[in-house]
Enzyme design. Structure first.
Site, PDB file in Angstrom:
ATOM      1  N   GLY A  10      -8.194  -5.374  -1.187  1.00 25.04           N
ATOM      2  CA  GLY A  10      -9.555  -5.557  -1.687  1.00 25.04           C
ATOM      3  C   GLY A  10     -10.429  -6.329  -0.725  1.00 25.04           C
ATOM      4  O   GLY A  10      -9.971  -6.912   0.248  1.00 25.04           O
ATOM      5  N   GLY A 100      -3.186  -7.805   3.075  1.00 26.59           N
ATOM      6  CA  GLY A 100      -2.210  -8.622   2.362  1.00 26.59           C
ATOM      7  C   GLY A 100      -0.795  -8.161   2.638  1.00 26.59           C
ATOM      8  O   GLY A 100      -0.528  -7.422   3.592  1.00 26.59           O
ATOM      9  N   GLY A 102       1.281  -5.991   1.240  1.00 26.26           N
ATOM     10  CA  GLY A 102       1.574  -4.553   1.295  1.00 26.26           C
ATOM     11  C   GLY A 102       1.086  -3.908   2.575  1.00 26.26           C
ATOM     12  O   GLY A 102       1.820  -3.149   3.238  1.00 26.26           O
ATOM     13  N   THR A 103      -0.146  -4.204   2.955  1.00 22.03           N
ATOM     14  CA  THR A 103      -0.725  -3.662   4.181  1.00 22.03           C
ATOM     15  C   THR A 103       0.067  -4.120   5.397  1.00 22.03           C
ATOM     16  O   THR A 103       0.381  -3.323   6.295  1.00 22.03           O
ATOM     17  CB  THR A 103      -2.198  -4.108   4.306  1.00 22.03           C
ATOM     18  OG1 THR A 103      -2.913  -3.659   3.160  1.00 22.03           O
ATOM     19  CG2 THR A 103      -2.848  -3.553   5.553  1.00 22.03           C
ATOM     20  N   THR A 123      -5.840 -12.219   1.967  1.00 23.35           N
ATOM     21  CA  THR A 123      -5.599 -12.022   0.547  1.00 23.35           C
ATOM     22  C   THR A 123      -6.013 -13.275  -0.215  1.00 23.35           C
ATOM     23  O   THR A 123      -5.746 -14.382   0.243  1.00 23.35           O
ATOM     24  CB  THR A 123      -4.121 -11.699   0.240  1.00 23.35           C
ATOM     25  OG1 THR A 123      -3.921 -11.693  -1.168  1.00 23.35           O
ATOM     26  CG2 THR A 123      -3.170 -12.686   0.865  1.00 23.35           C
ATOM     27  N   ILE A 124      -6.645 -13.090  -1.332  1.00 16.92           N
ATOM     28  CA  ILE A 124      -7.019 -14.245  -2.146  1.00 16.92           C
ATOM     29  C   ILE A 124      -5.797 -14.854  -2.817  1.00 16.92           C
ATOM     30  O   ILE A 124      -5.861 -15.978  -3.309  1.00 16.92           O
ATOM     31  CB  ILE A 124      -8.105 -13.894  -3.192  1.00 16.92           C
ATOM     32  CG1 ILE A 124      -7.590 -12.885  -4.214  1.00 16.92           C
ATOM     33  CG2 ILE A 124      -9.369 -13.405  -2.504  1.00 16.92           C
ATOM     34  CD1 ILE A 124      -8.520 -12.674  -5.399  1.00 16.92           C
ATOM     35  N   ASP A 125      -4.676 -14.154  -2.814  1.00 16.36           N
ATOM     36  CA  ASP A 125      -3.446 -14.652  -3.431  1.00 16.36           C
ATOM     37  C   ASP A 125      -2.693 -15.641  -2.539  1.00 16.36           C
ATOM     38  O   ASP A 125      -1.836 -16.364  -3.015  1.00 16.36           O
ATOM     39  CB  ASP A 125      -2.511 -13.483  -3.760  1.00 16.36           C
ATOM     40  CG  ASP A 125      -3.149 -12.472  -4.683  1.00 16.36           C
ATOM     41  OD1 ASP A 125      -3.944 -12.881  -5.541  1.00 16.36           O
ATOM     42  OD2 ASP A 125      -2.870 -11.278  -4.524  1.00 16.36           O
TER      43      ASP A 125
END
Length: 160
Positions: A10, A100, A102-103, A123-125
């Site tokens: 995202g 993130g 996965g990428t 990633t914001i995570d």
């Protein structure tokens, strides 16, 4: 050098700035960039365009990233083969992959196959192994803190 660049996952704060910094730094050494649209799907389907400092300057003022991300991975045999064909077709010396876990896992798989990869955690995570902070994390935390403290202010004011 000729460098491909893609983003996955995202949108988040700092993404366009990261794209712009990579292109500006590389361009200062004479490198050429190919921007892949729609994440890995753009590499698989060769949806790309030239990426210049002028392009990235405009993208930093616009909403959404220049290389619009999309969650997809080239983990199938046909997907990996398509990525390898695209890298060869564009005569890329390296791929910069911003995303993130996965990428970046997909990027790691391609690196194991010999594709030169530069991975940038976004990633914001903040859950990419081996990193302490990812692009987008600080802004996400600050926004959450602001939202939670902002909602307490009116409640406190009404009880005084």
């Amino acid at each position: 050098m000729r460098i491909g660049l893609l983003t996955g996952g995202g949108d988040c704060a700092g993404l366009n700035a990261a794209i712009r910094a990579a292109v500006r730094a590389g361009s200062s050494y004479g490198d050429d960039f190919v921007g892949f649209h729609h994440g890995w799907r753009g590499v698989v389907e060769d949806e790309s365009s030239s990426l210049t400092t002028t392009d990235t300057k405009a993208s930093c003022k616009a909403e959404g990233p220049y290389c619009a991300p999309l969650v997809s991975t080239p983990r199938t045999r046909s997907g990996v083969a398509a990525v390898l064909r695209t890298v060869e077709r564009h005569q890329l010396d390296a791929l910069i992959v911003i995303g993130g876990d996965g990428t970046l896992n997909s990027a790691n798989h391609l690196a194991e196959l010999g594709v030169p990869i530069v991975g940038i955690a976004k990633t914001i995570d903040n859950d990419v192994e081996g990193t302490s902070h990812c692009i987008g994390f600080d802004t996400a935390v600050a926004t959450a803190v602001e939202a939670s403290t902002g909602s307490k202010r009116p409640a406190k004011a009404t009880t005084d």
